[in-house]
Motif scaffolding. Structure first.
Motif, PDB file in Angstrom:
ATOM      1  N   PRO A 368     -20.408  -3.150  -4.526  1.00 40.92           N
ATOM      2  CA  PRO A 368     -19.271  -2.398  -3.998  1.00 40.92           C
ATOM      3  C   PRO A 368     -18.205  -2.289  -5.085  1.00 40.92           C
ATOM      4  CG  PRO A 368     -19.161  -4.672  -3.257  1.00 40.92           C
ATOM      5  CD  PRO A 368     -20.441  -4.538  -4.035  1.00 40.92           C
ATOM      6  N   GLU A 369     -17.426  -1.235  -5.035  1.00 37.54           N
ATOM      7  CA  GLU A 369     -16.365  -1.101  -6.017  1.00 37.54           C
ATOM      8  C   GLU A 369     -15.273  -2.123  -5.719  1.00 37.54           C
ATOM      9  OE1 GLU A 369     -15.166   2.955  -5.743  1.00 37.54           O
ATOM     10  OE2 GLU A 369     -16.560   3.599  -7.299  1.00 37.54           O
ATOM     11  N   PRO A 370     -14.769  -2.832  -6.747  1.00 30.35           N
ATOM     12  CA  PRO A 370     -13.706  -3.817  -6.498  1.00 30.35           C
ATOM     13  C   PRO A 370     -12.412  -3.124  -6.123  1.00 30.35           C
ATOM     14  CG  PRO A 370     -14.051  -3.526  -8.848  1.00 30.35           C
ATOM     15  CD  PRO A 370     -15.124  -2.732  -8.171  1.00 30.35           C
ATOM     16  N   VAL A 371     -11.612  -3.796  -5.298  1.00 32.96           N
ATOM     17  CA  VAL A 371     -10.346  -3.220  -4.852  1.00 32.96           C
ATOM     18  C   VAL A 371      -9.217  -4.184  -5.162  1.00 32.96           C
ATOM     19  CG1 VAL A 371     -11.362  -1.821  -3.014  1.00 32.96           C
ATOM     20  CG2 VAL A 371     -10.637  -4.160  -2.516  1.00 32.96           C
ATOM     21  N   CYS A 372      -8.030  -3.633  -5.354  1.00 34.66           N
ATOM     22  CA  CYS A 372      -6.831  -4.435  -5.585  1.00 34.66           C
ATOM     23  C   CYS A 372      -6.526  -5.242  -4.326  1.00 34.66           C
ATOM     24  CB  CYS A 372      -5.664  -3.525  -5.939  1.00 34.66           C
ATOM     25  SG  CYS A 372      -4.086  -4.400  -6.092  1.00 34.66           S
ATOM     26  N   PRO A 373      -6.316  -6.550  -4.423  1.00 38.60           N
ATOM     27  CA  PRO A 373      -6.057  -7.356  -3.221  1.00 38.60           C
ATOM     28  C   PRO A 373      -4.695  -7.102  -2.599  1.00 38.60           C
ATOM     29  CG  PRO A 373      -5.829  -8.691  -5.193  1.00 38.60           C
ATOM     30  CD  PRO A 373      -6.350  -7.365  -5.644  1.00 38.60           C
ATOM     31  N   PHE A 374      -3.799  -6.402  -3.297  1.00 34.99           N
ATOM     32  CA  PHE A 374      -2.465  -6.159  -2.774  1.00 34.99           C
ATOM     33  C   PHE A 374      -2.364  -4.838  -2.000  1.00 34.99           C
ATOM     34  CE2 PHE A 374      -1.816  -8.768  -6.629  1.00 34.99           C
ATOM     35  CZ  PHE A 374      -1.301  -9.901  -6.008  1.00 34.99           C
ATOM     36  N   CYS A 375      -2.952  -3.771  -2.574  1.00 36.39           N
ATOM     37  CA  CYS A 375      -2.821  -2.459  -1.925  1.00 36.39           C
ATOM     38  C   CYS A 375      -4.158  -1.878  -1.488  1.00 36.39           C
ATOM     39  CB  CYS A 375      -2.126  -1.480  -2.865  1.00 36.39           C
ATOM     40  SG  CYS A 375      -3.045  -1.168  -4.401  1.00 36.39           S
ATOM     41  N   ARG A 376      -5.262  -2.580  -1.778  1.00 36.23           N
ATOM     42  CA  ARG A 376      -6.613  -2.179  -1.373  1.00 36.23           C
ATOM     43  C   ARG A 376      -7.076  -0.883  -2.027  1.00 36.23           C
ATOM     44  NH1 ARG A 376      -8.647  -6.506  -0.391  1.00 36.23           N
ATOM     45  NH2 ARG A 376     -10.406  -5.478   0.631  1.00 36.23           N
ATOM     46  N   ARG A 377      -6.487  -0.500  -3.126  1.00 34.70           N
ATOM     47  CA  ARG A 377      -6.960   0.667  -3.868  1.00 34.70           C
ATOM     48  C   ARG A 377      -8.134   0.262  -4.761  1.00 34.70           C
ATOM     49  NH1 ARG A 377      -1.511   3.732  -6.138  1.00 34.70           N
ATOM     50  NH2 ARG A 377      -0.512   4.092  -4.119  1.00 34.70           N
ATOM     51  N   THR A 378      -9.039   1.187  -4.975  1.00 40.93           N
ATOM     52  CA  THR A 378     -10.186   0.910  -5.830  1.00 40.93           C
ATOM     53  C   THR A 378      -9.726   0.675  -7.266  1.00 40.93           C
ATOM     54  OG1 THR A 378     -11.649   2.257  -4.456  1.00 40.93           O
ATOM     55  CG2 THR A 378     -12.373   1.805  -6.705  1.00 40.93           C
ATOM     56  N   ILE A 379     -10.233  -0.393  -7.873  1.00 40.33           N
ATOM     57  CA  ILE A 379      -9.907  -0.699  -9.256  1.00 40.33           C
ATOM     58  C   ILE A 379     -10.819   0.112 -10.167  1.00 40.33           C
ATOM     59  CG2 ILE A 379      -9.839  -2.493 -11.030  1.00 40.33           C
ATOM     60  CD1 ILE A 379      -9.321  -4.530  -8.855  1.00 40.33           C
ATOM     61  N   ASN A 400       3.688  -8.375  -0.647  1.00 45.73           N
ATOM     62  CA  ASN A 400       3.815  -9.806  -0.855  1.00 45.73           C
ATOM     63  C   ASN A 400       5.217 -10.169  -1.336  1.00 45.73           C
ATOM     64  OD1 ASN A 400       0.907 -11.018  -0.600  1.00 45.73           O
ATOM     65  ND2 ASN A 400       0.718  -9.060  -1.664  1.00 45.73           N
ATOM     66  N   SER A 401       6.238  -9.484  -0.821  1.00 46.90           N
ATOM     67  CA  SER A 401       7.587  -9.710  -1.286  1.00 46.90           C
ATOM     68  C   SER A 401       8.107 -11.085  -0.925  1.00 46.90           C
ATOM     69  CB  SER A 401       8.522  -8.636  -0.708  1.00 46.90           C
ATOM     70  OG  SER A 401       8.467  -8.675   0.711  1.00 46.90           O
ATOM     71  N   SER A 402       7.486 -11.766   0.022  1.00 44.65           N
ATOM     72  CA  SER A 402       7.927 -13.096   0.400  1.00 44.65           C
ATOM     73  C   SER A 402       7.756 -14.095  -0.720  1.00 44.65           C
ATOM     74  CB  SER A 402       7.153 -13.584   1.625  1.00 44.65           C
ATOM     75  OG  SER A 402       5.769 -13.622   1.345  1.00 44.65           O
ATOM     76  N   PHE A 403       6.972 -13.718  -1.738  1.00 46.76           N
ATOM     77  CA  PHE A 403       6.746 -14.632  -2.853  1.00 46.76           C
ATOM     78  C   PHE A 403       7.724 -14.377  -4.006  1.00 46.76           C
ATOM     79  CE2 PHE A 403       3.289 -16.371  -0.861  1.00 46.76           C
ATOM     80  CZ  PHE A 403       2.294 -15.478  -0.557  1.00 46.76           C
ATOM     81  N   LYS A 404       8.597 -13.383  -3.852  1.00 46.15           N
ATOM     82  CA  LYS A 404       9.395 -12.953  -4.999  1.00 46.15           C
ATOM     83  C   LYS A 404      10.335 -14.037  -5.506  1.00 46.15           C
ATOM     84  CE  LYS A 404       9.461  -8.038  -3.854  1.00 46.15           C
ATOM     85  NZ  LYS A 404      10.319  -6.896  -3.478  1.00 46.15           N
ATOM     86  N   GLY A 405      10.932 -14.783  -4.585  1.00 48.15           N
ATOM     87  CA  GLY A 405      11.946 -15.730  -5.002  1.00 48.15           C
ATOM     88  C   GLY A 405      11.421 -17.090  -5.360  1.00 48.15           C
TER      89      GLY A 405
END
Length: 430
Positions: A368-379, A400-405
Motif C-alpha cells: 500500500p502507498e504510505p500515508v502521512c500520519p498527521f493528515c493522511r495524505r499519500t507520501i 496535533n496542536s496539543s503537543f505544541k507547547g
C-alpha cells in the motif's frame, strides 16, 4: 591474483617489461622502430601491451598505447579484455581511460563467463564498481541490455555480481549493488562453495552466510533477503552459517529470531528521495536493526560493541535538541525531526518516517502507498527538513496542536510509574 601482472620470460625485446614498469621512452622508441610490436602478446597468457598497462595501473603508458591501438577490447588467452583486468586489479584511472576510449562493458570472459562488473564486485573494488555502474547509465547499455539487466548480469554458473560480493565479504560492494537495483533473492544454478561441495539455487544470503561477513548479512536482510529461502539441497542460510561455524551470522539468520526492518526500495517515492534524506533513513534503518540484534545476541554468547542509549540519558537528548533549536518528533518524543513529507510539509524523525514506510518482508505487488500520519495524505516525496527555531512550527496545519507547547525540560521529566491496576499512571515530577 596479485596486483601486478607478470610479463613472463619470453620478451626478447624487453617491451613487456618496459610497459609493466611504465618506461614510456623505451616503449615509444621500440614502437617507432617497429610499429607492428603494438600487436605483440605474451607467449602463454596472450596478454597484449594494453592488458599489461591496465593491470599494472600505468595510466600514461595506457594513453600512449591507446593512441596507437585500434582494438581497445583485445582479448587474451582467457578472453579477458584490458577493462576486465583494470577492474580486477582496482586500477580506477586505467578503467576510466578505457571506458573513455570506448571499451565495451558488456563483454564476457571465457573461463567463468563473467563481466568487468563481476570482477570489480568479486575483488571488492567499490570505486571501480561505481564507475562501471555510472558508465552503464550513460552508454548504449540502456538501449541494448538495460541498466537493471546489467546490474544483475549472471556468469556461467548463474552468479550475479551481488552473489560474488556477498561470498567474498565485500560489504561496501554489496550495499552499492543493492542500492543500484541488485536482486536480493536471485538464485544461482550451480554455484560451487568449494571442496567438491556444490549447491544450486543459492541466494546472495546463502553466500554471505558461507563467507561469514556480518555486515553483508545485515545489508541483505535490510533489503528484504528471505531467511527461509532454500537452495537445491533444502538448506536455508542459517544452516550454511552453522556448517561453516559463523555463529554471529547464524544468530541473525535463525528463522526463530525476530524479523529485521526492511528498506522499502520498491516504493515509488523511494526512488525520488533527496540523497541526504535517503542517507538519514538508511542510518535509521541500521540503528533500528542494531537494537534488534542486541536482543538476539543477548541470548547467545555474542555481544554488540556499542550499547543503546539508556533512560538515564534521555534528558540529555531533549536538552540537546532544544539547544540546537530543533523540533522533537511528535510521534516518539525522542528523536529530532529530520525528515519532511513533500506536499503537506509535516515532519518526523528518521526512525518514525521509516516505520511509516517500511514493512518486515517486502511484497512489492501488495504494497500500500504510505500515508502521512498527521493528515493522511499519500507520501510521494520526502526530503531533509530545514531547521526551525521553535517547536510551534512542527505541527502547523496538523491536528496535533496539543503537543505544541511541550518543552524539552517538561518532556524529560515524564516518567512511567508502576501501575497497581490495569491502567498505567503517568506522573509529572515537580
Amino acid at each position: 591474483m596479485g596486483q601486478a601482472l607478470s610479463c613472463g620470460a619470453a620478451d626478447e625485446h624487453g617491451l613487456f617489461a618496459a610497459v609493466q614498469r611504465g618506461d614510456s621512452d623505451a616503449v615509444a622508441a621500440a614502437l617507432l622502430k617497429d610499429s607492428s610490436l603494438i600487436r605483440r602478446t605474451t607467449v602463454y597468457h596472450r596478454h597484449s601491451l594494453l592488458h599489461i598497462a591496465a593491470a599494472n595501473g600505468q595510466i600514461e603508458m595506457l594513453s600512449i598505447l591507446l593512441e596507437r591501438c585500434v582494438n581497445v577490447d583485445v582479448l587474451n588467452r582467457y578472453k579477458q579484455t584490458p577493462l576486465m583486468l583494470a577492474a580486477m586489479h582496482g586500477k580506477l584511472s586505467c578503467l576510466d581511460k578505457l571506458i573513455e576510449a570506448g571499451a565495451n562493458i558488456l563483454m564476457f570472459e571465457g573461463v567463468n563467463g563473467r563481466t568487468c562488473l563481476h570482477y570489480a564486485a568479486y575483488y571488492g573494488h567499490s570505486d571501480c564498481l561505481l564507475a562501471l555502474l555510472a558508465a552503464a547509465q550513460t552508454s548504449s547499455v540502456s538501449s541494448s541490455w538495460g541498466f537493471p539487466r546489467f546490474v544483475n548480469v549472471r556468469d556461467r554458473k548463474g552468479a550475479t555480481p551481488l552473489h560474488l560480493a556477498a561470498r567474498q565479504r565485500r560489504a561496501r560492494c554489496v550495499h552499492i549493488l543493492l542500492d543500484s537495483g541488485g536482486l536480493v533473492c536471485a538464485s544461482t544454478h550451480g554455484y560451487g562453495y568449494g571442496y567438491g561441495y556444490r549447491l544450486s539455487n543459492s541466494t546472495p544470503l546463502h553466500m554471505a552466510a558461507k563467507g561469514g561477513c556480518l555486515d553483508c548479512v545485515r545489508e541483505l536482510l535490510a533489503w528484504g533477503a528471505d531467511r527461509r529461502q532454500q537452495d537445491a539441497s533444502g538448506r536455508i542460510p542459517y544452516a550454511i552459517a552453522l556448517r561453516h561455524r559463523n555463529g554471529a551470522c547464524a544468530a541473525l539468520l535463525n528463522p526463530s529470531s525476530s524479523e529485521p526492518l526492511v528498506w522499502p526500495s520498491p516504493l515509488k517515492f523511494m526512488t525520488e528521495l533527496n540523497q541526504e534524506a535517503k542517507a538519514l533513513l538508511e542510518k535509521a534503518l541500521m540503528e533500528a536493526n542494531r537494537e534488534r540484534e542486541k536482543a538476539i545476541f543477548k541470548k547467545t554468547s555474542y555481544s554488540m560493541p556499542s550499547p543503546s542509549p539508556s533512560d538515564d540519558n534521555m534528558s540529555e537528548w531533549f536538552l540537546t535538541s532544544q539547544a540546537n533549536d530543533a523540533d522533537l518528533c511528535c510521534i516518539c518524543f525522542d528523536q529530532t525531526c529530520t525528515i519532511e513529507v513533500g506536499g503537506c510539509g509535516h515532519r518526523m524523525c528518521a526512525q518514525c518516517t521509516l516505520a511509516v514506510c517500511c514493512h518486515n518482508k517486502p511484497k512489492p505487488a501488495s504494497y500500500p502507498e504510505p500515508v502521512c500520519p498527521f493528515c493522511r495524505r499519500t507520501i510521494v516525496r520526502i526530503a531533509v527538513a530545514e531547521p526551525r527555531n521553535s517547536w510551534n512550527s512542527f505541527s502547523e496545519g496538523s491536528s496535533n496542536s496539543s503537543f505544541k507547547g511541550l518543552s524539552a525540560a517538561t518532556a524529560a521529566s515524564f516518567r512511567r510509574m508502576p501501575s497497581g491496576g490495569s491502567d498505567d499512571i503517568i506522573d509529572i515530577e515537580k
